[in-house]
Design an enzyme around this catalytic site. Structure first.
Site: not given
Ligand code: TRP
Length: 334
Positions: A115, A197, A200
């Site tokens: 991140k 995976k 969105k």
């Protein structure tokens, strides 16, 4: 909710629209767990603040996830479904546990490394201590089991380490949680790139199927799913696209791989994709309807939000008071 059952705890980030990976990989498998466990499911809205959010959007997304929990079949009378931010004990315990967590441990978290690479302009301390908030979520409820995906395994390990460290100093304050492996939850991959995976944030909008997509959209996306140039519906590592579709069909129907291979023997990919699309669309339809009903019934949803937050707060405060006492914070005068 019976208090003599073991506690199961999970949470989902307030990311808004849920996709079939969230549904088949998590939500759907949670529905009957309340028979065996005292279940808590939070919408992790505090965790969402670790990246920049639009306030109105976040509020909406958080409520949508909570309504989706209910629409997907979690009975809010039998499961405690609530917003993390409504129970202030989460933030309070996080402060204390921060003082029992080492910088070195947090720097080793792969999600933090990922991140901070992705949000290089906003590597804030919340992003760094994200796993401590998650540990607090879990430990406040004296949780025995946590259903988590592969990507959260490391955070659960850290939670155990923090709890054991605390217990070794102060006695048995926290239950040591374990990962919950139920019936194998489906790991749903992107329809546009089956090596990744479903997400969105997939650049290709056809890669991700939302629970609230309508029937035509779902079928269209399945028709466009990336497969290989063969024709046989067989479950094999060399055919990741077909493997993913078989996994989804399995999750939606409960059929075995063998049954599915037999069902589509000699039928080709087109027919298979259509069948998967129709099956998933039919499975999503009642959820979509229930969701629409909930969206139209503000009073009912507000009632659930209020009572469940109170229920969660009651349970959490017991652990928090104990921790505060153990570490030496002054007693409250009543
Ligand atoms: N971090 C988890 C995720 O991104 C969400 C989460 C927050 C969670 N608190 C939790 C999951 C406690 C399990 C238990 O998926």
């Amino acid at each position: 909710m019976a208090e003599d059952k073991k506690v199961l705890y999970s949470a989902m980030q307030a990311t808004g629209a849920l996709h079939i990976g969230n549904y088949y990989g998590a939500l759907k498998n949670w529905i009957n767990l309340c028979d065996e466990y005292e279940c808590y499911y939070a919408v992790a809205d505090l965790h969402a603040l670790t990246v920049r959010q639009d306030p109105a959007e976040l509020r909406k997304k958080a409520r949508n996830v909570l309504m989706m929990f209910i629409a997907a079949g979690l009975d809010p009378e039998k499961n405690c479904i609530y917003f993390q931010s409504h129970v202030s004990a989460h933030a309070e315990l996080t402060w204390i546990l921060n003082c029992f967590t080492y910088m070195g441990e947090l720097s080793r978290m792969t999600q933090f490394k990922d991140k901070s690479a992705k949000h290089a302009d906003n590597i804030n301390s919340g992003l760094f201590t994200y796993p401590v908030l998650m540990a607090s979520d879990i430990l406040l409820y004296q949780t025995s089991v946590v259903p988590v995906g592969e990507d959260q395994r490391q955070h659960l390990e850290l939670t155990r380490d923090i709890a054991e460290r605390f217990n070794s100093i102060y006695g048995d304050v926290f239950t040591i949680p374990e990962a919950y492996f139920g019936k194998a939850a489906a790991r749903v991959m992107s329809l546009a790139d089956p090596s990744r995976k479903m997400s969105k944030s997939d650049e290709n909008p056809n890669g991700c199927i939302y629970v609230l997509d309508d029937k035509d959209t779902i079928i269209r996306k399945f028709k466009r799913a990336i497969t290989d140039s063969e024709t046989q519906v067989v479950y094999s590592d060399t055919k990741p696209g077909i493997m993913n579709l078989i996994d989804i069909y399995r999750a939606a129907t409960g059929k075995s791989v063998e049954e599915i291979e037999k069902e589509f023997d000699g039928k080709g990919y087109g027919e298979f994709k259509l069948a998967v699309g129709e099956t998933v669309a039919d499975a999503m339809a009642p959820i979509r309807n229930r969701y629409a009903e909930l969206s139209a019934d503000k009073a009912y949803v507000d009632g659930i939000i209020k009572t469940n937050a109170e229920r969660a707060a009651y349970k959490a405060s017991k652990t928090l008071r104990k921790v505060q006492k153990k570490v030496g914070l002054p007693e409250r005068i009543r």
